[in-house]
Design an enzyme around this catalytic site. Sequence first.
Site, PDB file in Angstrom:
ATOM      1  N   LYS A 169       0.846  -1.208   0.000  1.00  0.00           N
ATOM      2  CA  LYS A 169       0.000   0.000   0.000  1.00  0.00           C
ATOM      3  C   LYS A 169       0.877   1.251   0.000  1.00  0.00           C
ATOM      4  CE  LYS A 169      -0.400  -0.403   5.038  1.00  0.00           C
ATOM      5  NZ  LYS A 169      -1.254  -0.873   6.142  1.00  0.00           N
ATOM      6  N   MET A 188       9.492  23.669   0.620  1.00  0.00           N
ATOM      7  CA  MET A 188       8.739  22.613  -0.063  1.00  0.00           C
ATOM      8  C   MET A 188       9.619  21.882  -1.079  1.00  0.00           C
ATOM      9  SD  MET A 188       5.116  22.773  -2.146  1.00  0.00           S
ATOM     10  CE  MET A 188       4.224  23.595  -0.847  1.00  0.00           C
ATOM     11  N   ARG A 222     -10.875  -0.860  15.146  1.00  0.00           N
ATOM     12  CA  ARG A 222     -10.824  -0.051  13.934  1.00  0.00           C
ATOM     13  C   ARG A 222     -11.783  -0.730  12.957  1.00  0.00           C
ATOM     14  NH1 ARG A 222      -5.109   0.727  10.774  1.00  0.00           N
ATOM     15  NH2 ARG A 222      -5.481  -1.488  10.403  1.00  0.00           N
ATOM     16  N   TYR A 259      13.657  30.995   4.813  1.00  0.00           N
ATOM     17  CA  TYR A 259      12.429  31.589   5.349  1.00  0.00           C
ATOM     18  C   TYR A 259      12.579  31.925   6.829  1.00  0.00           C
ATOM     19  CZ  TYR A 259       9.561  30.265   1.287  1.00  0.00           C
ATOM     20  OH  TYR A 259       9.013  30.151   0.047  1.00  0.00           O
TER      21      TYR A 259
HETATM   22  C1  LIG Z   1      -0.423  -1.761   6.879  1.00  0.00           C
HETATM   23  C2  LIG Z   1      -0.949  -3.049   7.385  1.00  0.00           C
HETATM   24  C3  LIG Z   1      -0.084  -4.152   7.530  1.00  0.00           C
HETATM   25  C4  LIG Z   1       1.418  -4.057   7.367  1.00  0.00           C
HETATM   26  O1  LIG Z   1       1.959  -3.550   8.550  1.00  0.00           O
HETATM   27  P1  LIG Z   1       3.531  -3.476   8.811  1.00  0.00           P
HETATM   28  O2  LIG Z   1       3.635  -3.101  10.237  1.00  0.00           O
HETATM   29  O3  LIG Z   1       4.068  -2.433   7.911  1.00  0.00           O
HETATM   30  O4  LIG Z   1       4.104  -4.808   8.516  1.00  0.00           O
HETATM   31  C5  LIG Z   1      -0.645  -5.365   7.891  1.00  0.00           C
HETATM   32  N1  LIG Z   1      -1.977  -5.479   8.113  1.00  0.00           N
HETATM   33  C6  LIG Z   1      -2.820  -4.444   8.007  1.00  0.00           C
HETATM   34  C7  LIG Z   1      -4.268  -4.642   8.291  1.00  0.00           C
HETATM   35  C8  LIG Z   1      -2.328  -3.184   7.663  1.00  0.00           C
HETATM   36  O5  LIG Z   1      -3.179  -2.160   7.592  1.00  0.00           O
END
Ligand SMILES: *Cc1c(COP(=O)(O)O)cnc(C)c1O
Length: 377
Positions: free
Chosen positions: A42, A318, A136, A269
């Site tokens: 992700k 930036m 969650r 800045y």
């Molecule tokens: C992001 C995520 C992971 C991966 O987590 P890491 O700590 O980066 O290994 C695993 N499971 C879920 C549900 C996540 O949201």
Amino acid sequence: MKNVESKTGRAWIEINIENLRHNAETLKKAMQPGCELMAVVKAQAYGHGAILTASHLNKLGVRAFAVATLDEGIALRKGGICGEILILGHTEVERASELKEYDLMQALISFAYAEALNHQGIAVKGHIKIDTGMHRLGIACGELSSVRKVFFMENIKVCGMFTHLCCSDSRHPDDVSFTKGQIASFYRMADALRDSGITLPKLHIQSSYGLLNYPHLACDYVRVGIALYGVLSSPDDDTVLKLELRPVLSLRSRVVLIREVAAGESVGYGRDFTAGRDTRIAILPIGYGDGFPRNLSGGKGSILIKQYVVPIVGRICMDQLAVDITDAEDVTVGDLATLAGASGYDQLSVPVIADNSGSISNELLCRMGARLPVITR
Ligand SMILES: *Cc1c(COP(=O)(O)O)cnc(C)c1O
């Protein structure tokens, strides 16, 4: 693409594929027999480039991936990624046809959500998420009958069931006992389902720290994100399993301008930095727009140029930042700068940079993915 950026680019991310391979192999070896690596890619694979990373992992035999969103999943398929892709987050049920079209598996984040998805009338695959205490996403671990019903939904094929640990990174006894409680409630749910005649789907619990601190768990998958990229979230984290993981990402830029600033003059800045002596300043065309944390301004950050560790001065902008190269005499325009990761001489640790900026490696890395090109070496 390979070497173009590093010759002409303003700033870029460099991925060490050999280290990625090493980490994937090391993590696989640490898993219980029969357990598969599900690579979490992700947020552009935590800044490493989702398609680039996933296609290399595909070549190494990794056949399961996780993303946060439908669009990330679609991008992987369009990029030619094979195997299973699980969407960990919410997908609008109106987009069920895309789940089917791209053969993506959807996390079933509540009973109502599973029902709504089922009502779309489109055959989709899902993994039931169980909430064992993170509060969650997921169906509460006490709701056996709801979970059971999902297995009988006409348009949903349940391919997996999983939970997420919320303090598996901690070795504090309270957190360990909470985590063990989460694991126990997940298995209680699985056992009760089996006892009621359900054939269990693939089960998974651990993410990176789940594996590193609870390596004995024998699940079908481990969802590994941060550890795959070769770093821990924070520099002082201690884990039960101590794996030799190697950082995959380096953040680089080049000196584009050198100027002399007389003692008493300011840089940047807010006139935050005033030269205490006649100072040589190098300007790098990289800033917080590239994910380099602005709160490393004011003397809190340093970078590598040649064999020198040079301090960032003034406020990080930036798109630019300034470093003091007064004591690094042979630095010239065009010199390579390393802002994170390995250079020939030294190493700037991502967890340390993240910690200095008040965050964790995960956030630092994924922010870098927004504007920078990614190259391999
Ligand atoms: C992001 C995520 C992971 C991966 O987590 P890491 O700590 O980066 O290994 C695993 N499971 C879920 C549900 C996540 O949201």
